[in-house]
Design an enzyme around this catalytic site. Structure first.
Site, PDB file in Angstrom:
ATOM      1  N   VAL A   1     -18.150   2.932  10.948  1.00  0.00           N
ATOM      2  CA  VAL A   1     -17.245   1.777  10.918  1.00  0.00           C
ATOM      3  C   VAL A   1     -17.379   0.959  12.205  1.00  0.00           C
ATOM      4  CG1 VAL A   1     -14.846   0.989  10.780  1.00  0.00           C
ATOM      5  CG2 VAL A   1     -15.585   2.932   9.395  1.00  0.00           C
TER       6      VAL A   1
ATOM      7  N   SER B   1      -8.527   4.406  12.195  1.00  0.00           N
ATOM      8  CA  SER B   1      -8.693   5.837  11.934  1.00  0.00           C
ATOM      9  C   SER B   1      -7.604   6.362  10.994  1.00  0.00           C
ATOM     10  CB  SER B   1      -8.663   6.618  13.250  1.00  0.00           C
ATOM     11  OG  SER B   1      -9.587   6.049  14.157  1.00  0.00           O
TER      12      SER B   1
ATOM     13  N   ARG C   1     -10.824  -3.949  -2.701  1.00  0.00           N
ATOM     14  CA  ARG C   1     -11.284  -3.033  -3.760  1.00  0.00           C
ATOM     15  C   ARG C   1     -10.631  -3.407  -5.090  1.00  0.00           C
ATOM     16  NH1 ARG C   1     -11.246   2.351   0.067  1.00  0.00           N
ATOM     17  NH2 ARG C   1     -13.389   2.056   0.766  1.00  0.00           N
TER      18      ARG C   1
ATOM     19  N   HIS D   1      -1.771   3.633   3.110  1.00  0.00           N
ATOM     20  CA  HIS D   1      -3.191   3.611   2.749  1.00  0.00           C
ATOM     21  C   HIS D   1      -3.496   4.962   2.110  1.00  0.00           C
ATOM     22  CE1 HIS D   1      -7.381   2.772   2.829  1.00  0.00           C
ATOM     23  NE2 HIS D   1      -7.678   3.548   3.848  1.00  0.00           N
TER      24      HIS D   1
HETATM   25  N1  LIG Z   1      -8.320   2.263   7.562  1.00  0.00           N
HETATM   26  C1  LIG Z   1      -9.314   2.272   6.677  1.00  0.00           C
HETATM   27  O1  LIG Z   1      -9.255   1.580   5.666  1.00  0.00           O
HETATM   28  C2  LIG Z   1     -10.535   3.124   6.940  1.00  0.00           C
HETATM   29  C3  LIG Z   1     -11.744   2.883   6.245  1.00  0.00           C
HETATM   30  C4  LIG Z   1     -12.866   3.661   6.553  1.00  0.00           C
HETATM   31  C5  LIG Z   1     -12.772   4.676   7.514  1.00  0.00           C
HETATM   32  N2  LIG Z   1     -11.586   4.905   8.128  1.00  0.00           N
HETATM   33  C6  LIG Z   1     -11.432   5.950   9.166  1.00  0.00           C
HETATM   34  O2  LIG Z   1     -12.110   5.491  10.349  1.00  0.00           O
HETATM   35  C7  LIG Z   1     -12.518   6.633  11.109  1.00  0.00           C
HETATM   36  C8  LIG Z   1     -13.993   6.481  11.495  1.00  0.00           C
HETATM   37  O3  LIG Z   1     -14.820   6.484  10.342  1.00  0.00           O
HETATM   38  P1  LIG Z   1     -16.429   6.432  10.499  1.00  0.00           P
HETATM   39  O4  LIG Z   1     -16.962   6.416   9.128  1.00  0.00           O
HETATM   40  O5  LIG Z   1     -16.825   5.382  11.457  1.00  0.00           O
HETATM   41  O6  LIG Z   1     -16.692   7.867  11.166  1.00  0.00           O
HETATM   42  P2  LIG Z   1     -17.972   8.312  12.014  1.00  0.00           P
HETATM   43  O7  LIG Z   1     -17.958   9.808  12.026  1.00  0.00           O
HETATM   44  O8  LIG Z   1     -19.184   7.620  11.556  1.00  0.00           O
HETATM   45  O9  LIG Z   1     -17.632   7.786  13.492  1.00  0.00           O
HETATM   46  C9  LIG Z   1     -16.590   8.285  14.255  1.00  0.00           C
HETATM   47  C10 LIG Z   1     -17.038   8.238  15.700  1.00  0.00           C
HETATM   48  O10 LIG Z   1     -15.937   8.607  16.532  1.00  0.00           O
HETATM   49  C11 LIG Z   1     -16.488   9.283  17.662  1.00  0.00           C
HETATM   50  N3  LIG Z   1     -15.446  10.030  18.369  1.00  0.00           N
HETATM   51  C12 LIG Z   1     -14.874  11.211  18.038  1.00  0.00           C
HETATM   52  N4  LIG Z   1     -13.986  11.568  18.979  1.00  0.00           N
HETATM   53  C13 LIG Z   1     -13.984  10.586  19.913  1.00  0.00           C
HETATM   54  C14 LIG Z   1     -13.280  10.401  21.127  1.00  0.00           C
HETATM   55  N5  LIG Z   1     -12.382  11.272  21.573  1.00  0.00           N
HETATM   56  N6  LIG Z   1     -13.545   9.290  21.845  1.00  0.00           N
HETATM   57  C15 LIG Z   1     -14.458   8.373  21.431  1.00  0.00           C
HETATM   58  N7  LIG Z   1     -15.157   8.519  20.277  1.00  0.00           N
HETATM   59  C16 LIG Z   1     -14.932   9.615  19.547  1.00  0.00           C
HETATM   60  C17 LIG Z   1     -17.567  10.163  17.063  1.00  0.00           C
HETATM   61  O11 LIG Z   1     -18.489  10.600  18.056  1.00  0.00           O
HETATM   62  C18 LIG Z   1     -18.179   9.211  16.035  1.00  0.00           C
HETATM   63  O12 LIG Z   1     -19.299   8.513  16.553  1.00  0.00           O
HETATM   64  C19 LIG Z   1     -12.204   7.857  10.247  1.00  0.00           C
HETATM   65  O13 LIG Z   1     -10.963   8.403  10.636  1.00  0.00           O
HETATM   66  C20 LIG Z   1     -12.081   7.268   8.845  1.00  0.00           C
HETATM   67  O14 LIG Z   1     -11.283   8.067   7.994  1.00  0.00           O
HETATM   68  C21 LIG Z   1     -10.479   4.147   7.870  1.00  0.00           C
END
Ligand SMILES: NC(=O)c1ccc[n+]([C@@H]2O[C@H](COP(=O)([O-])OP(=O)(O)OC[C@H]3O[C@@H](n4cnc5c(N)ncnc54)[C@H](O)[C@@H]3O)[C@@H](O)[C@H]2O)c1
Length: 310
Positions: free
Chosen positions: A13, A120, A152, A176
């Site tokens: 993301v 997140s 969506r 959500h």
């Molecule tokens: N609100 C929404 O509609 C929506 C939509 C999609 C994803 N999300 C959420 O967004 C979040 C990220 O999704 P993603 O697909 O990018 O995941 P991803 O695993 O691709 O990326 C997450 C990143 O966070 C990093 N990270 C972990 N702990 C950390 C810390 N303490 N400090 C800095 N970075 C850290 C990881 O190293 C990783 O690169 C998830 O919680 C997901 O559920 C929310």
């Protein structure tokens, strides 16, 4: 000095958001922060090397050092754990709340005047955790979910009716997740009420598809979606930076609106340069009120589980 935006989390993301933002040439600097420094660095280099092809100027910095984020206009929180097949968003509660608490604490120190966009999951609770951590005006901390859920819904509805999704205007309220609240009465297609196209029962089928929209992608990819989520974040960033005052469904702190308080939940807002410009309070019918209450109770239960004491 030009505008700086920081994105915490350089995963799917976060990095996609950086790339879409760079393509808009909206800001001078994007800082991508991740605990995995090499990921931030690699992604920032890759996006930067796209600049010459498209004639873009945004400076993209990949780092683990929060000092580089100093005085950001907007901080976008996309770090943490994503769900895997068989998991729901609530399964991420404990692990992500610890992560979000620690990154918001560092971010607010370096950017005390920033607006925060929280991404997140579980989204509504992570927005609340961010607010409890940052201890700033809650209208500067906004959760992104409604824009994605609505897009969506618009996609599935456009397929059903064989019309352009662009012409569909709608709002989804609540959390959500599975307890999102459809607003059939407030959905129009180019100004024409949706009841002219399909019944509420037929619409409920589309809503059920929308609720499963994220899960279907997790089943296909083994992780959650990132393209449409990143595009939704960029919509919010643009409305804030340009003070567009667009109306979106976002997760915001409620202080008695809809008879709810002390939680973050999705409701329609006007989004401008200071964050939430106004919360729009719609007159809900009994069914809609009950669904929203159910959604709020679900979020409150999760907040209680965390017993936040910071
Ligand atoms: N609100 C929404 O509609 C929506 C939509 C999609 C994803 N999300 C959420 O967004 C979040 C990220 O999704 P993603 O697909 O990018 O995941 P991803 O695993 O691709 O990326 C997450 C990143 O966070 C990093 N990270 C972990 N702990 C950390 C810390 N303490 N400090 C800095 N970075 C850290 C990881 O190293 C990783 O690169 C998830 O919680 C997901 O559920 C929310």
């Amino acid at each position: 000095m030009g505008i700086k935006i920081t994105i915490i989390g350089s995963g799917n993301v976060g990095a996609t958001c950086a790339s879409l933002l760079a393509n808009k040439n909206l800001v001078e600097t994007i800082v991508l922060i991740d605990i995995k420094q090499r990921i931030s660095k690699g992604k920032s280099l890759d996006i930067s090397q796209m600049n010459s092809i498209y004639g873009l100027n945004t400076n993209i910095i990949g780092t683990e050092n929060y000092e580089k984020s100093v005085n950001s206009e907007i901080v976008i929180i996309t770090c943490g754990v994503t769900r895997k097949p068989g998991m729901n968003r609530d399964d991420l509660l404990k692990i992500n709340s610890d992560i979000i608490h620690s990154v918001v604490k560092k971010s607010i120190f370096f950017s005390p005047n920033a607006k925060f966009i929280i991404v997140s999951n579980p989204l509504d609770v992570m927005s609340y955790v961010s607010y409890m951590t940052a201890k700033i005006n809650p209208y500067r901390i906004i959760g992104m979910a409604g824009i994605l859920d609505t897009s969506r819904y618009r996609f599935f509805l456009s397929k059903k009716l064989n019309i352009s999704s662009y012409n569909i205007q709608s709002l989804l309220l609540g959390s959500h997740g599975d307890t999102m609240v459809p607003l059939y009465r407030y959905t129009t297609i180019s100004g024409i009420p949706i009841k002219e196209f399909l019944s509420e029962k037929e619409n409920d089928e589309i809503i059920n598809k929308t609720k499963k929209g994220g899960e279907n992608i997790v089943d296909c990819l083994g992780t959650s979606a990132w393209m449409a989520p990143a595009a939704s974040i960029v919509e919010m960033v643009e409305s804030i930076l340009k003070n567009d005052k667009k109306i979106f469904s976002c997760s915001v702190f409620l202080k008695g609106e809809y008879n709810l308080s002390e939680l973050y939940l999705g409701v329609p807002i006007i989004l401008g340069k200071n964050g939430v410009d106004k919360i729009i309070e719609l007159k809900l019918n009994c069914k809609e009120k009950k669904l929203l209450e159910n959604s709020a109770n679900h979020v409150k239960k999760m907040i209680k589980k965390l017993s936040i004491n910071y």
